[in-house]
Design a protein around this motif. Structure first.
Motif: not given
Ligand SMILES: [Zn+2]
Length: 343
Positions: A59-63, A155-157, A208-210, A267-269
């Motif tokens: 649920r958290h990547v920058h593909i 939507i990301k803030v 979006a992150h712990t 993972t914030d890949l």
């Molecule tokens: Zn990220």
């Protein structure tokens, strides 16, 4: 063309564990999931000696900072991109639906909504357009409408007070109101003192992150647990080491769960040395440092169960992760949209 995958052990994601199980797929959907003795015949049979489960969702990547093919071959069949140039990422998300695409299904938030000069506009990893700088509440509402119309999945803030200014409370209120009117969740990058509290107060739906930059109070975590979920991304706080940031994050996450909060795997890949595909260290942190059971970890890593009419996105591991979570590092087969892509 129908495909049948037969295994000694299948976990369908809803608590159901089937010995001698089978899943039959057609046209990208599941048409049967249950005991193999009762399964209908199929054109193609794949027998794998292992543990079948739904494909993993990150649920958290920058593909765009990773290789989509390597992500899919690594067992991740769906991802959510939380920050990129909108024109590029929404086009890629659309392409990911096509059978010709070698990669996971991509859902995307588009750019991060931020203050002028705020995070991530000054970051080297972020091309121009990765941050959408807001000029007041009306502009914030307009940005949400644009993104919703472009197909945003969330939507990301950006509430990163350590990297510059952040959107105002009035802008946050406009973002949350506009997103909820379009049934979209709002997810926040929260960094710096007091920012988590602002997110909770504004009615944001997800971290979006712990949160890792301060110890959050039990009261705040209890309030967050009622309406928000947390995307884990624990390993980026230490990359295999133990750091004060990792300790703070795990402490917050443990107490968030004790208050009844929901944690999902991410993972914030694209950020640092995160491998494409299933990231075993992230799963092990959830188990060992956050004390989630193996089944709770698998639930956090998947989205729903393998069921008739559901997507035929499956993986098979060499052994049973409910017994030993390290089995997530022993991937045997990946099926995406009913097609065997590896194994
Ligand atoms: Zn990220």
């Amino acid at each position: 063309m129908t495909l049948k995958v037969k295994v000694p052990l299948a976990w369908f994601g809803d608590g159901t564990l089937v010995h001698h199980g089978a899943v039959v797929c057609e046209g990208g959907r599941v048409t049967y999931a249950g005991p193999s003795a009762a399964a209908p015949p199929a054109d193609e049979l794949l027998e794998v000696d292992g543990f079948l489960m739904p494909g993993v969702v990150d649920r958290h990547v920058h593909i765009r900072l990773a290789d989509p093919g390597a992500v899919l071959f690594g067992g991740v069949t769906a991802v959510r991109d939380l920050g990129w140039v909108p024109e590029e990422i929404f086009a890629l998300a659309n392409a990911s639906e096509l059978p010709s695409f070698t990669g996971p299904v991509i859902r995307a938030a588009g750019p991060m909504l931020t203050a002028p000069g705020g995070y991530p506009t000054q970051e080297r990893w972020a091309p121009a357009g990765t941050g959408r700088e807001l000029a007041g509440p009306e502009d914030a509402a307009a940005a949400v409408t644009e993104l919703a119309n472009a197909g945003a999945a969330a939507i990301k803030v950006s509430l990163n007070a350590e990297a510059g200014s952040t959107p105002s409370d009035a802008e946050l209120a406009a973002i949350v109101e506009g997103a909820h009117a379009r049934d979209l969740p709002v997810t926040a990058h929260v960094q710096g003192r007091g920012q988590a509290e602002r997110a909770v107060g504004a009615g944001i739906d997800e971290f979006a992150h712990t949160p890792w930059t301060e110890r959050l109070s039990d009261l705040l975590l209890a309030s967050a647990a009622r309406t928000m979920r947390i995307v884990s991304t624990l390993d980026i706080f230490s990359f295999g080491d133990v750091t004060p940031e990792l300790r703070t994050a795990c402490d917050n996450l443990v107490r968030f769960r004790e208050a009844g909060g929901t944690v999902v795997y991410g993972t914030d890949l694209g950020n640092g040395a995160i491998p494409p595909g299933i990231h075993l260290r992230e799963a092990l942190l959830l188990h060992e440092a956050v004390r989630m059971t193996p089944e709770e970890v698998l639930i956090a890593m998947t989205a729903g169960s393998i069921a008739v009419d559901g997507p035929a996105d499956l993986i098979v591991l060499g052994s049973d992760p409910l017994v030993r979570l390290q089995a997530l590092g022993d991937l045997r087969t990946v099926v995406r949209a009913g097609r065997v892509v590896s194994g």
